[in-house]
Design a protein around this motif. Structure first.
Motif, PDB file in Angstrom:
ATOM      1  N   PHE A  39      14.548  32.553  -8.337  1.00  0.00           N
ATOM      2  CA  PHE A  39      13.170  31.822  -9.012  1.00  0.00           C
ATOM      3  C   PHE A  39      13.517  30.588 -10.040  1.00  0.00           C
ATOM      4  CE2 PHE A  39      12.553  36.305  -7.785  1.00  0.00           C
ATOM      5  CZ  PHE A  39      11.783  36.144  -6.909  1.00  0.00           C
ATOM      6  N   HIS A  40      14.847  30.144  -9.740  1.00  0.00           N
ATOM      7  CA  HIS A  40      15.139  28.889 -10.463  1.00  0.00           C
ATOM      8  C   HIS A  40      15.229  27.731  -9.362  1.00  0.00           C
ATOM      9  CE1 HIS A  40      15.920  30.802 -14.551  1.00  0.00           C
ATOM     10  NE2 HIS A  40      16.124  31.901 -13.607  1.00  0.00           N
ATOM     11  N   LEU A  41      14.463  26.705  -9.648  1.00  0.00           N
ATOM     12  CA  LEU A  41      14.188  25.783  -8.656  1.00  0.00           C
ATOM     13  C   LEU A  41      15.516  24.665  -8.784  1.00  0.00           C
ATOM     14  CD1 LEU A  41      10.463  25.041  -8.825  1.00  0.00           C
ATOM     15  CD2 LEU A  41      11.631  26.590  -7.329  1.00  0.00           C
ATOM     16  N   ASN A  42      15.647  23.932  -7.577  1.00  0.00           N
ATOM     17  CA  ASN A  42      16.533  22.540  -7.765  1.00  0.00           C
ATOM     18  C   ASN A  42      15.968  21.410  -8.304  1.00  0.00           C
ATOM     19  OD1 ASN A  42      15.256  22.095  -5.495  1.00  0.00           O
ATOM     20  ND2 ASN A  42      16.525  21.626  -4.045  1.00  0.00           N
ATOM     21  N   PHE A  43      14.834  21.517  -9.011  1.00  0.00           N
ATOM     22  CA  PHE A  43      14.267  20.225  -9.541  1.00  0.00           C
ATOM     23  C   PHE A  43      13.736  20.675 -10.865  1.00  0.00           C
ATOM     24  CE2 PHE A  43      11.266  22.039  -6.514  1.00  0.00           C
ATOM     25  CZ  PHE A  43      10.128  22.099  -7.330  1.00  0.00           C
ATOM     26  N   ALA A  44      13.133  19.595 -11.514  1.00  0.00           N
ATOM     27  CA  ALA A  44      12.737  19.811 -12.972  1.00  0.00           C
ATOM     28  C   ALA A  44      11.378  19.162 -12.757  1.00  0.00           C
ATOM     29  CB  ALA A  44      13.577  19.470 -14.068  1.00  0.00           C
ATOM     30  N   LEU A  45      10.455  19.419 -13.836  1.00  0.00           N
ATOM     31  CA  LEU A  45       8.979  18.543 -14.023  1.00  0.00           C
ATOM     32  C   LEU A  45       9.042  17.626 -15.002  1.00  0.00           C
ATOM     33  CD1 LEU A  45       6.593  21.481 -13.104  1.00  0.00           C
ATOM     34  CD2 LEU A  45       7.696  19.885 -11.666  1.00  0.00           C
ATOM     35  N   ASP A  46       8.462  16.397 -14.663  1.00  0.00           N
ATOM     36  CA  ASP A  46       8.393  15.674 -15.926  1.00  0.00           C
ATOM     37  C   ASP A  46       7.481  15.932 -16.949  1.00  0.00           C
ATOM     38  OD1 ASP A  46       8.001  13.208 -17.499  1.00  0.00           O
ATOM     39  OD2 ASP A  46       8.554  11.803 -15.555  1.00  0.00           O
ATOM     40  N   SER A  47       7.774  16.014 -18.121  1.00  0.00           N
ATOM     41  CA  SER A  47       6.736  16.413 -19.156  1.00  0.00           C
ATOM     42  C   SER A  47       5.812  15.317 -19.526  1.00  0.00           C
ATOM     43  CB  SER A  47       7.590  17.025 -20.519  1.00  0.00           C
ATOM     44  OG  SER A  47       8.471  15.923 -21.003  1.00  0.00           O
ATOM     45  N   VAL A  48       6.144  14.084 -19.134  1.00  0.00           N
ATOM     46  CA  VAL A  48       5.121  13.075 -19.530  1.00  0.00           C
ATOM     47  C   VAL A  48       4.301  12.434 -18.415  1.00  0.00           C
ATOM     48  CG1 VAL A  48       5.178  10.827 -20.628  1.00  0.00           C
ATOM     49  CG2 VAL A  48       6.787  12.447 -21.402  1.00  0.00           C
ATOM     50  N   ALA A  49       5.089  11.977 -17.220  1.00  0.00           N
ATOM     51  CA  ALA A  49       4.432  11.310 -15.844  1.00  0.00           C
ATOM     52  C   ALA A  49       3.849  12.653 -15.450  1.00  0.00           C
ATOM     53  CB  ALA A  49       5.148  10.795 -15.389  1.00  0.00           C
ATOM     54  N   SER A  50       2.820  12.071 -14.130  1.00  0.00           N
ATOM     55  CA  SER A  50       2.353  13.221 -13.383  1.00  0.00           C
ATOM     56  C   SER A  50       3.117  13.729 -12.391  1.00  0.00           C
ATOM     57  CB  SER A  50       1.325  12.525 -12.582  1.00  0.00           C
ATOM     58  OG  SER A  50       1.729  11.496 -11.948  1.00  0.00           O
ATOM     59  N   ASN A  51       3.052  15.004 -12.060  1.00  0.00           N
ATOM     60  CA  ASN A  51       3.917  15.865 -11.144  1.00  0.00           C
ATOM     61  C   ASN A  51       2.961  16.203  -9.901  1.00  0.00           C
ATOM     62  OD1 ASN A  51       6.526  16.520 -12.748  1.00  0.00           O
ATOM     63  ND2 ASN A  51       4.906  16.412 -14.123  1.00  0.00           N
ATOM     64  N   TRP A  52       3.828  15.656  -8.637  1.00  0.00           N
ATOM     65  CA  TRP A  52       3.205  16.406  -7.526  1.00  0.00           C
ATOM     66  C   TRP A  52       4.114  17.441  -7.028  1.00  0.00           C
ATOM     67  CZ3 TRP A  52       5.397  16.328  -2.414  1.00  0.00           C
ATOM     68  CH2 TRP A  52       4.390  16.835  -1.448  1.00  0.00           C
ATOM     69  N   ILE A  53       3.257  18.588  -6.648  1.00  0.00           N
ATOM     70  CA  ILE A  53       4.231  19.529  -6.336  1.00  0.00           C
ATOM     71  C   ILE A  53       3.355  20.404  -5.076  1.00  0.00           C
ATOM     72  CG2 ILE A  53       4.835  22.034  -7.041  1.00  0.00           C
ATOM     73  CD1 ILE A  53       4.108  21.232  -9.960  1.00  0.00           C
ATOM     74  N   ALA A  54       4.403  20.597  -3.961  1.00  0.00           N
ATOM     75  CA  ALA A  54       3.991  20.824  -2.648  1.00  0.00           C
ATOM     76  C   ALA A  54       4.563  22.126  -2.411  1.00  0.00           C
ATOM     77  CB  ALA A  54       4.148  19.913  -1.726  1.00  0.00           C
ATOM     78  N   LEU A  55       3.871  23.192  -1.526  1.00  0.00           N
ATOM     79  CA  LEU A  55       4.555  24.294  -1.142  1.00  0.00           C
ATOM     80  C   LEU A  55       4.299  24.327   0.554  1.00  0.00           C
ATOM     81  CD1 LEU A  55       5.637  27.317  -1.218  1.00  0.00           C
ATOM     82  CD2 LEU A  55       2.994  28.051  -1.172  1.00  0.00           C
ATOM     83  N   TYR A  56       5.674  24.252   1.172  1.00  0.00           N
ATOM     84  CA  TYR A  56       5.551  24.115   2.570  1.00  0.00           C
ATOM     85  C   TYR A  56       6.041  25.520   3.335  1.00  0.00           C
ATOM     86  CZ  TYR A  56       5.254  19.144   3.073  1.00  0.00           C
ATOM     87  OH  TYR A  56       4.664  17.697   3.005  1.00  0.00           O
ATOM     88  N   ASP A  57       5.442  25.580   4.663  1.00  0.00           N
ATOM     89  CA  ASP A  57       5.689  26.722   5.431  1.00  0.00           C
ATOM     90  C   ASP A  57       7.219  26.869   5.872  1.00  0.00           C
ATOM     91  OD1 ASP A  57       5.556  29.227   6.368  1.00  0.00           O
ATOM     92  OD2 ASP A  57       3.855  28.388   7.873  1.00  0.00           O
TER      93      ASP A  57
END
Length: 315
Positions: free
Chosen positions: A120-138
């Motif tokens: 449950f630990h991803l290979n990317f981090a989110l930006d705390s300032v800019a916008s973030n696009w997040i997607a879930l794929y099949d």
């Protein structure tokens, strides 16, 4: 036999695909996202990092294994191959039993760019300032299940979440005792029971509650009494009907036995005599039947003509 085995295998594979990668996976939703975590929920290593909450909106368990999470918009390029697109995503491992999400439940992923810490630990981090696009794929790496664009400049320890689990309306949560961040739980929680509070307000002494409770108890007892009476009446009727049927069968048997023993002795004597005559096959005493019995005669030289003295003796 081989055809039957092949058919069973196809059905099992279809069931697995349906449960993990088919319509079940389509019920998964990105439910809540927190991009800057300084005082919020901690992971299993005691660290505070950004997190993404997935919600199972169906009423059946869904396994999220083999699905993909990403924040890289390059995967939207339709000219990419499956291998190229998958290389830009985080693959949720197959071997972890905790990837199965129960009906209407949640699963939390940590966007800390440390996949070596666990499933449950991803290979990317989110930006705390800019916008973030997040997607879930099949699991096929091509079908987009859900996506969200988290606005920029969200305050620390505030989350961007659906107003209710799985709903279409997104809101900002945090900083308020009535609108707090809810990682790995329902986005809307009920701290009060309005109906119970209203009942308590209008019946502080509990008299109405006592009357309702006693009415329910006595009503149940009356229903049980009526039910037992009806069941006993039906049972008595069925028992009488079965007794009448049994008595009718017994009367018929007795009548047949009486009818069999009602003939006179002369009839039985005539039947016995007829059977005796039939078995002995002798009809000499009858006038219209001639009986010829073959008599076996034994050979004797005294009865042969060659031994008689009828020939003339020689001189």
């Amino acid at each position: 036999m081989n055809k039957i085995k092949t058919g069973i295998l196809i059905v099992l594979l279809a069931a697995v695909c349906f449960n993990s990668y088919g319509q079940g996976a389509k019920s998964l939703k990105i439910n809540e996202v927190l991009t800057k975590n300084t005082e919020n929920f901690q992971d299993d290593y005691g660290q505070r990092n950004a997190w993404i909450e997935i919600f199972n909106s169906s009423f059946a368990s869904v396994d999220i294994r083999s699905c993909y999470l990403t924040n890289d918009k390059r995967v939207l390029n339709p000219n990419l191959s499956i291998e190229e697109r998958v290389s830009m995503m985080y693959t949720i491992p197959k071997s972890d039993v905790l990837t199965e999400i129960a009906p209407r439940q949640h699963l939390l992923f940590w966007a800390d760019n440390r996949p070596n810490r666990g499933t449950f630990h991803l290979n990317f981090a989110l930006d705390s300032v800019a916008s973030n696009w997040i997607a879930l794929y099949d699991a096929n790496g091509k079908t987009l299940i859900d996506s969200v664009t988290v606005p920029a400049n969200i305050p620390a320890n505030f989350s961007y979440a659906r107003e209710a689990d799985g709903s279409h309306h997104w809101i900002l949560k945090g900083g308020d005792a009535n609108n707090y961040v809810t990682p790995n739980t329902n986005n809307q929680t009920q701290d009060k029971q309005e109906k119970i509070d209203g009942f308590r307000k209008h019946d502080s002494a509990g008299i109405a509650m006592a009357i309702i409770a006693m009415s329910i108890v006595f009503g149940g007892l009356i229903l049980l009494y009526v039910s037992f009476r009806l069941i006993s009446a039906i049972s008595v009727k069925l028992a009488k009907r079965n007794a009448m049927k049994t008595r009718g069968i017994t009367d018929k048997k007795e009548a047949k036995e009486k009818a069999i023993g009602a003939e006179s002795g002369e009839i039985f004597a005539a039947i016995s005599l007829a059977l005796h005559e039939y078995q002995d096959n002798v009809h000499d005493i009858e006038d219209t039947i001639l009986t010829i019995n073959r008599v076996k005669r034994n050979y004797s030289p005294w009865s042969s003509k060659i031994y008689t003295l009828r020939q003339t003796p020689k001189n």
